[in-house]
Design a protein around this motif. Structure first.
Motif, PDB file in Angstrom:
ATOM      1  N   GLN A 285     -18.152  30.193  34.344  1.00  0.00           N
ATOM      2  CA  GLN A 285     -18.882  30.270  33.223  1.00  0.00           C
ATOM      3  C   GLN A 285     -20.418  30.890  33.490  1.00  0.00           C
ATOM      4  N   VAL A 286     -20.696  31.792  32.519  1.00  0.00           N
ATOM      5  CA  VAL A 286     -22.121  32.628  32.913  1.00  0.00           C
ATOM      6  C   VAL A 286     -22.994  31.912  31.604  1.00  0.00           C
ATOM      7  N   ASP A 287     -24.065  31.496  32.047  1.00  0.00           N
ATOM      8  CA  ASP A 287     -24.928  30.917  31.140  1.00  0.00           C
ATOM      9  C   ASP A 287     -26.339  31.821  30.890  1.00  0.00           C
ATOM     10  N   PRO A 288     -26.463  31.970  29.588  1.00  0.00           N
ATOM     11  CA  PRO A 288     -27.640  32.938  29.298  1.00  0.00           C
ATOM     12  C   PRO A 288     -28.815  32.957  30.114  1.00  0.00           C
ATOM     13  N   ALA A 289     -28.992  31.423  30.377  1.00  0.00           N
ATOM     14  CA  ALA A 289     -30.507  31.149  31.101  1.00  0.00           C
ATOM     15  C   ALA A 289     -30.378  31.215  32.544  1.00  0.00           C
ATOM     16  N   GLU A 290     -29.458  31.824  33.172  1.00  0.00           N
ATOM     17  CA  GLU A 290     -29.392  32.145  34.686  1.00  0.00           C
ATOM     18  C   GLU A 290     -30.339  33.364  34.887  1.00  0.00           C
ATOM     19  N   ASP A 291     -30.892  33.203  36.182  1.00  0.00           N
ATOM     20  CA  ASP A 291     -31.985  34.436  36.484  1.00  0.00           C
ATOM     21  C   ASP A 291     -31.163  35.598  36.728  1.00  0.00           C
ATOM     22  N   GLN A 292     -29.904  35.878  37.175  1.00  0.00           N
ATOM     23  CA  GLN A 292     -29.346  36.954  37.456  1.00  0.00           C
ATOM     24  C   GLN A 292     -28.906  37.539  36.526  1.00  0.00           C
ATOM     25  N   PHE A 293     -28.895  38.791  36.092  1.00  0.00           N
ATOM     26  CA  PHE A 293     -28.362  39.584  35.093  1.00  0.00           C
ATOM     27  C   PHE A 293     -26.789  39.779  35.224  1.00  0.00           C
ATOM     28  N   ALA A 294     -26.375  39.663  33.939  1.00  0.00           N
ATOM     29  CA  ALA A 294     -24.908  40.318  33.779  1.00  0.00           C
ATOM     30  C   ALA A 294     -24.410  40.489  32.538  1.00  0.00           C
ATOM     31  N   GLY A 295     -23.773  41.591  32.303  1.00  0.00           N
ATOM     32  CA  GLY A 295     -23.416  42.079  30.878  1.00  0.00           C
ATOM     33  C   GLY A 295     -22.077  42.686  30.915  1.00  0.00           C
ATOM     34  N   PHE A 296     -21.503  43.270  29.781  1.00  0.00           N
ATOM     35  CA  PHE A 296     -20.345  43.748  29.584  1.00  0.00           C
ATOM     36  C   PHE A 296     -20.393  44.931  28.749  1.00  0.00           C
ATOM     37  N   VAL A 297     -19.399  45.980  28.775  1.00  0.00           N
ATOM     38  CA  VAL A 297     -19.411  46.833  27.894  1.00  0.00           C
ATOM     39  C   VAL A 297     -18.267  46.715  27.018  1.00  0.00           C
ATOM     40  N   PHE A 298     -18.806  46.635  25.478  1.00  0.00           N
ATOM     41  CA  PHE A 298     -17.782  46.325  24.362  1.00  0.00           C
ATOM     42  C   PHE A 298     -17.414  47.478  23.651  1.00  0.00           C
ATOM     43  N   LYS A 299     -18.168  48.668  23.904  1.00  0.00           N
ATOM     44  CA  LYS A 299     -18.013  49.782  22.974  1.00  0.00           C
ATOM     45  C   LYS A 299     -18.370  51.013  23.637  1.00  0.00           C
ATOM     46  N   ILE A 300     -17.752  52.199  23.544  1.00  0.00           N
ATOM     47  CA  ILE A 300     -18.117  53.352  24.222  1.00  0.00           C
ATOM     48  C   ILE A 300     -18.167  54.376  23.003  1.00  0.00           C
ATOM     49  N   HIS A 301     -19.117  54.894  22.902  1.00  0.00           N
ATOM     50  CA  HIS A 301     -19.188  56.164  21.700  1.00  0.00           C
ATOM     51  C   HIS A 301     -19.433  57.489  22.218  1.00  0.00           C
ATOM     52  N   ALA A 302     -18.255  58.308  22.084  1.00  0.00           N
ATOM     53  CA  ALA A 302     -18.487  59.715  22.483  1.00  0.00           C
ATOM     54  C   ALA A 302     -19.705  60.467  21.716  1.00  0.00           C
ATOM     55  N   ASN A 303     -20.112  61.461  22.606  1.00  0.00           N
ATOM     56  CA  ASN A 303     -21.059  62.174  21.912  1.00  0.00           C
ATOM     57  C   ASN A 303     -20.205  63.149  20.918  1.00  0.00           C
ATOM     58  N   MET A 304     -20.828  63.519  19.783  1.00  0.00           N
ATOM     59  CA  MET A 304     -20.113  64.472  19.056  1.00  0.00           C
ATOM     60  C   MET A 304     -20.165  66.038  19.497  1.00  0.00           C
ATOM     61  N   ASP A 305     -21.339  66.215  20.179  1.00  0.00           N
ATOM     62  CA  ASP A 305     -21.465  67.483  20.673  1.00  0.00           C
ATOM     63  C   ASP A 305     -20.700  68.066  21.865  1.00  0.00           C
ATOM     64  N   PRO A 306     -19.594  68.963  21.868  1.00  0.00           N
ATOM     65  CA  PRO A 306     -18.955  69.072  22.811  1.00  0.00           C
ATOM     66  C   PRO A 306     -19.612  69.776  23.955  1.00  0.00           C
ATOM     67  N   LYS A 307     -20.746  70.268  23.841  1.00  0.00           N
ATOM     68  CA  LYS A 307     -21.576  70.767  24.938  1.00  0.00           C
ATOM     69  C   LYS A 307     -22.005  69.676  25.747  1.00  0.00           C
ATOM     70  N   HIS A 308     -22.192  68.460  25.045  1.00  0.00           N
ATOM     71  CA  HIS A 308     -22.692  67.288  25.838  1.00  0.00           C
ATOM     72  C   HIS A 308     -21.536  66.272  25.968  1.00  0.00           C
ATOM     73  N   ARG A 309     -21.003  66.242  27.010  1.00  0.00           N
ATOM     74  CA  ARG A 309     -19.905  65.116  27.008  1.00  0.00           C
ATOM     75  C   ARG A 309     -20.220  63.809  27.315  1.00  0.00           C
ATOM     76  N   ASP A 310     -21.519  63.643  27.234  1.00  0.00           N
ATOM     77  CA  ASP A 310     -22.022  62.224  27.706  1.00  0.00           C
ATOM     78  C   ASP A 310     -21.562  61.241  26.744  1.00  0.00           C
ATOM     79  N   ARG A 311     -21.739  60.041  26.871  1.00  0.00           N
ATOM     80  CA  ARG A 311     -21.364  59.155  25.835  1.00  0.00           C
ATOM     81  C   ARG A 311     -22.212  57.959  26.013  1.00  0.00           C
ATOM     82  N   ILE A 312     -22.077  57.094  24.809  1.00  0.00           N
ATOM     83  CA  ILE A 312     -23.165  55.746  24.993  1.00  0.00           C
ATOM     84  C   ILE A 312     -22.276  54.501  25.103  1.00  0.00           C
ATOM     85  N   ALA A 313     -22.452  53.947  26.174  1.00  0.00           N
ATOM     86  CA  ALA A 313     -21.824  52.589  26.323  1.00  0.00           C
ATOM     87  C   ALA A 313     -22.605  51.695  25.846  1.00  0.00           C
ATOM     88  N   PHE A 314     -21.914  50.857  25.250  1.00  0.00           N
ATOM     89  CA  PHE A 314     -22.876  49.558  24.444  1.00  0.00           C
ATOM     90  C   PHE A 314     -22.810  48.289  25.552  1.00  0.00           C
TER      91      PHE A 314
END
Ligand code: G4P
Length: 526
Positions: A285-314
């Motif tokens: 179990q991971v408690d929010p108040a722990e010192d060490q950072f942890a997180g997860f990606v729940f959504k990935i959004h592709a860039n609409m512009d075909p010239k920039h294939r980067d995406r945003i990971a949430f």
């Protein structure tokens, strides 16, 4: 402010509803209260529902808009509120399911005339699975609708929720006079178009008071008295602990478009809704108040512009403090990464942030390193649980239509699957690839995006399938026997897990009966 106070002041939640119940309108009114937007109409949100199902270009356009509204943060009464947007269109239900893994509570919006609709049922079921605390907002009281008690019965029955009204309407439609706030013991008189004034909120602790008759008329006052009596007799008293455990859902009534009942909802929400909660990983179990950072990606959004294939990971931050330009471990790839432009979202504004706290969501620019469910930590190997793929319900064979673009196709398919657009299965007998989706619209989206972003072209071919389910068996020999007997129906998912492709409900039932030791799962996480 210290770290623990930062966590305590955060409220991260999602608003869910069947399309058209008023989710966008409510979101917008909440943002107005928070001062995050100044004018109505600023939130376009994922409003793709009115388009015909074939009009996916419109959907692509909306997808671009919806990046800005994926997370809407604002400050209210010293609290930091994060609303995570959920697509209304049912073909994108899986996006919504995944977003629900990143919230700590939800508000369900129900149309007073339509009651509980199918999409609401599905989404609430996902929340119930995780015991997410739920508040219900019954909307559009300025219109004629169903009787309040009937609606509560329907909510209890169809959504399997135990409810407790915290406000109660006085009439509806033409006769709508306002609501009585049972939580704060106040009468709130209805004024259309948000023209609420301070004198429209009247404290009435004793409902037998003549003040009530004066304000709403004798008949309506008596009706309210009778109804509140029933509420107090029939429904359990509000108990915050029961709400936090997902066992009791408070219900509010109002009219989002008229900005009526929204402030009461928000004021109650900030008092009772949970701050970031511990999360479970396969390891611990991971408690929010722990010192060490942890997180997860729940959504990935592709860039609409075909010239920039980067995406945003949430990324949802689950513990510790996330900081810009700091090395973190990308657990699945076992390598260090740092982010120079982590973005936070305040309604329509985006800005680069230096740090973020548990409960916050940051957008990370990604050139194809992330997959839904990926974990970032300060070094510990953790895998967050509860981010499953769901059994798809629509299937097609996917064939390469341009042999020279094999590589592009493979890459495109892989990345689209990482984003969670659909699922890819490879048939064991012949290596043919099958795309499985929750909604039919994704096939068009995939074809379009493969062509425009990856230069690959595909053709679909029908395949008669009812459901794909993940299989598991503790007994090696039984599994071997099953795989041999059902070889024709077996496939592997993108992570190499066994999947049984059932041609019909009957075929699935037979397989379950004939192979009792084999477990059939309808989500990828078991
Ligand atoms: P959604 O995000 O859940 O899909 O719903 P949305 O807020 O877009 O609301 C759907 C429709 O319901 C909109 O009308 C909206 O104005 C209306 N609506 C929302 N809240 C209320 C309310 O309290 N009372 C009444 N009478 N209507 C409400 P529309 O005409 O479909 O769209 P628009 O042109 O107003 O945007």
């Amino acid at each position: 402010m210290n770290f623990k106070e930062e966590i305590k002041r955060r409220r991260t939640f999602g608003i869910i509803s069947h399309p058209d119940a008023g989710k966008t309108t409510l979101t917008e009114k909440l943002l107005l209260f928070g001062g995050a937007i100044q004018v109505a109409g600023a939130v376009k949100s994922n409003k793709i529902k009115r388009t015909a199902t074939s009009d996916f270009m419109e959907i692509e356009k909306q997808r671009g808009i919806s990046v800005a509204t994926s997370v809407m943060g604002f400050e209210y009464r010293d609290l930091k509120i994060n609303i995570l947007d959920t697509p209304g269109h049912q073909d994108f239900a899986e996006d919504t399911y995944r977003t629900l893994t990143a919230v700590d509570s939800v508000i369900v919006v129900i149309d007073v005339a339509k009651g509980v609709e199918p999409q609401t049922e599905k989404l609430v079921e996902v929340c119930r699975m995780r015991q997410t605390p739920i508040i219900v907002f019954i909307n559009k009281l300025d219109r004629e609708g169903r009787d309040g008690f009937d609606l509560l019965d329907e909510i209890e029955e169809k959504l399997s929720l135990t409810v407790r009204p915290l406000s109660w309407p006085i009439g509806m439609g033409q006769r709508f006079k306002g609501v009585y706030n049972l939580y704060e013991q106040k009468l709130i008189l209805f004024r259309p178009h948000g023209k609420q004034a301070e004198e429209d909120v009247i404290e009435i602790t004793d409902l037998s008071s003549a003040e009530l008759d004066k304000q709403v008329g004798e008949a309506a006052a008596n009706e309210l008295r009778d109804e509140v009596k029933i509420i107090r007799e029939v429904y359990p008293a509000f108990d915050r602990q029961a709400y936090l455990q997902g066992h009791l859902s408070p219900v509010f009534f109002g009219s989002a478009i008229n900005n009526f009942g929204v402030k009461e909802l928000l004021d109650c929400f900030v008092e009772i809704a949970p701050h970031p909660l511990p999360r479970f990983t396969e390891e611990r179990q991971v408690d929010p108040a722990e010192d060490q950072f942890a997180g997860f990606v729940f959504k990935i959004h592709a860039n609409m512009d075909p010239k920039h294939r980067d995406r945003i990971a949430f990324l949802r931050i689950c513990s510790g403090k996330f900081a810009r330009n700091t090395n973190y471990l990308h657990v699945r790839q076992n390598r260090k990464m740092k982010f120079s432009n982590p973005t936070s979202f305040m309604a329509a504004r985006k800005e680069v942030i230096e740090e973020a706290f548990p409960g916050d969501v940051v957008g990370l620019y990604d050139s194809g390193n992330f997959k839904i469910g990926d974990t970032l930590t300060e070094g510990e190997v953790l895998h967050f649980k509860g981010i499953p793929s769901f059994s798809p319900e629509q299937f097609r064979y996917v064939n390469n239509a341009d042999p020279l673009k094999q590589k592009q196709l493979a890459k495109g398919l892989e990345q689209l699957m990482d984003e969670g657009v659909a699922q890819l299965f490879t048939r064991e007998v012949n290596g043919r690839k099958i795309i499985g989706t929750v909604g039919a619209l994704q096939f068009d989206v995939i074809q379009y995006r493969l062509e425009h972003e990856y230069g690959a072209s595909v053709q679909y071919e029908p395949v008669n399938l009812y459901k794909a389910c993940w299989v598991q068996c503790k007994n090696e020999a039984a599994l071997k026997e099953f795989l041999k007997r059902r070889n024709r129906d077996m496939a592997k998912d993108i992570d190499g897990h066994w999947v049984f492709l059932a041609e019909s409900a009957w075929a699935l039932k037979m397989a379950q009966e004939n192979h009792p030791e084999v477990e059939f799962h309808f989500t990828s996480e078991f």
